[in-house]
Enzyme design. Structure first.
Site, PDB file in Angstrom:
ATOM      1  N   SER A 137     -50.650   7.023   4.601  1.00 14.88           N
ATOM      2  CA  SER A 137     -49.674   6.865   3.534  1.00 14.88           C
ATOM      3  C   SER A 137     -49.334   8.233   2.937  1.00 14.88           C
ATOM      4  CB  SER A 137     -50.202   5.875   2.485  1.00 14.88           C
ATOM      5  OG  SER A 137     -49.158   5.406   1.658  1.00 14.88           O
ATOM      6  N   ASP A 161     -47.465   0.380   5.875  1.00 15.05           N
ATOM      7  CA  ASP A 161     -48.411   1.339   5.314  1.00 15.05           C
ATOM      8  C   ASP A 161     -49.811   1.207   5.940  1.00 15.05           C
ATOM      9  OD1 ASP A 161     -50.159   2.743   3.515  1.00 15.05           O
ATOM     10  OD2 ASP A 161     -48.602   2.592   1.990  1.00 15.05           O
TER      11      ASP A 161
END
Length: 325
Positions: free
Chosen positions: A44, A208
């Protein structure tokens, strides 16, 4: 010769500020240049920080760029990114996201749950079933697309994302992983479910990497590393405070401890930086907010510096930096 790995966890723009403060301590106090780590794993927000390091950005300029301060005269990478106009993002409110309807699991996800139950993570699967978000993460990364180099992923940079159809972690840059342009791999790793739209790479959509683990440190097992430094903005002690965000931090901390234990069982020594109560108060709960980034960097620099100065940690950091002084 000491081989060093660097793990950069997720945490939005606030997490990037935390990375900056900790990396500045490593550079300033120990001469440890994170750009020269033998391996970097980013998840991320950590995928953005890791990529900037591989592009040659220093820890000091990372901090300056994060708070929109003047950059050094020779950092063209960040200068180009700083000039790019970014679309405004709505406040990040997790409760609003989880209230949105989920789609039904498909056959690939069900098959993975049945055939590989030990590798299946219900949390990751549930997040993969969330409705797509309204923001396009690739618009936020347009400047990175202009900075891509043909030799990626050398030197070693691994970027973690989750395949949406079955909730499986995919590590872009690792041998055997799907090929992807760097900005799309980063976009996939940063595509927070329900907030950003999933990113398509080849025939699959990705979300993510933090839904599998906010750090994914254990992917560095078997890589011949001596020391692994983990910077984990989403972990750290949350006590037993009620609420979604403290619960997420406790869950993240449990995963991190498990990953660190897996590394140490292979003889890899680890140094782990996580925000304490003071840093968590400054970071707040909106990980997309830029309101207090300068305070986050300052607090993380001071607290990480105090932790790094303890004898056992300082010895490991000096060992990691020894060949780079």
């Amino acid at each position: 010769m000491t081989r060093v790995g660097l793990v950069l966890g997720g945490g939005g723009v606030v997490g990037q500020a935390y990375h900056s403060g900790v990396l500045a301590v490593l550079q300033h106090d120990f001469g440890l240049d994170a750009r020269k780590a033998d391996m970097i794993v980013g998840t991320s927000a950590g995928s953005i920080t890791g990529t900037l390091l591989r592009l040659g950005v220093s820890a000091e300029d990372l901090a300056a760029w994060t708070v929109k301060a003047p950059l050094s005269g020779d950092d063209d990478v960040l200068r180009q990114m700083a000039e790019a106009r970014l679309p405004e993002l709505a406040p990040f409110r997790p409760l609003e996201l989880i209230r949105r309807p989920l789609r039904l699991p498909g056959r690939h996800m069900l098959a993975r749950a049945l055939t590989r139950p030990l590798q299946f993570r219900p949390m990751a699967a549930g997040m993969a079933l969330m409705a797509p978000g309204r923001h396009d993460i690739l618009e936020q990364l347009a400047a990175l697309r202009e900075l891509e180099r043909p030799d990626w992923p050398q030197p070693a940079l691994w970027i973690c994302a989750v395949r949406r159809r079955d909730g499986r972690r995919v590590v872009f840059g690792r041998p055997g992983a799907p090929e992807a342009p760097i900005h799309r791999a980063i976009g996939a790793s940063c595509a927070v479910p329900g907030y950003f739209t999933p990113v398509r790479i080849g025939p699959h959509s990705y979300i993510d990497g933090g839904v599998h683990s906010p750090t994914n440190a254990a992917v560095l097992r078997g890589q011949g590393l001596d020391i692994v430094i983990v910077v984990a903005p989403m972990s750290g002690p949350a006590g037993w405070r009620p609420g979604l965000f403290p619960a997420a931090r406790r869950y993240s901390d449990r995963l991190l401890r498990r990953e660190v234990r897996a590394l140490e069982e292979e003889g890899v020594r680890t140094v782990v930086f996580t925000p304490g109560p003071g840093e968590q108060r400054v970071m707040g709960t909106d990980m997309m907010s830029r309101a207090r980034l300068d305070e986050v960097i300052q607090q993380s620099f001071l607290t990480a510096g105090a932790y790094a100065a303890t004898s056992e940690v300082a010895d490991l950091l000096r060992a990691a930096a020894g060949r780079r002084r």
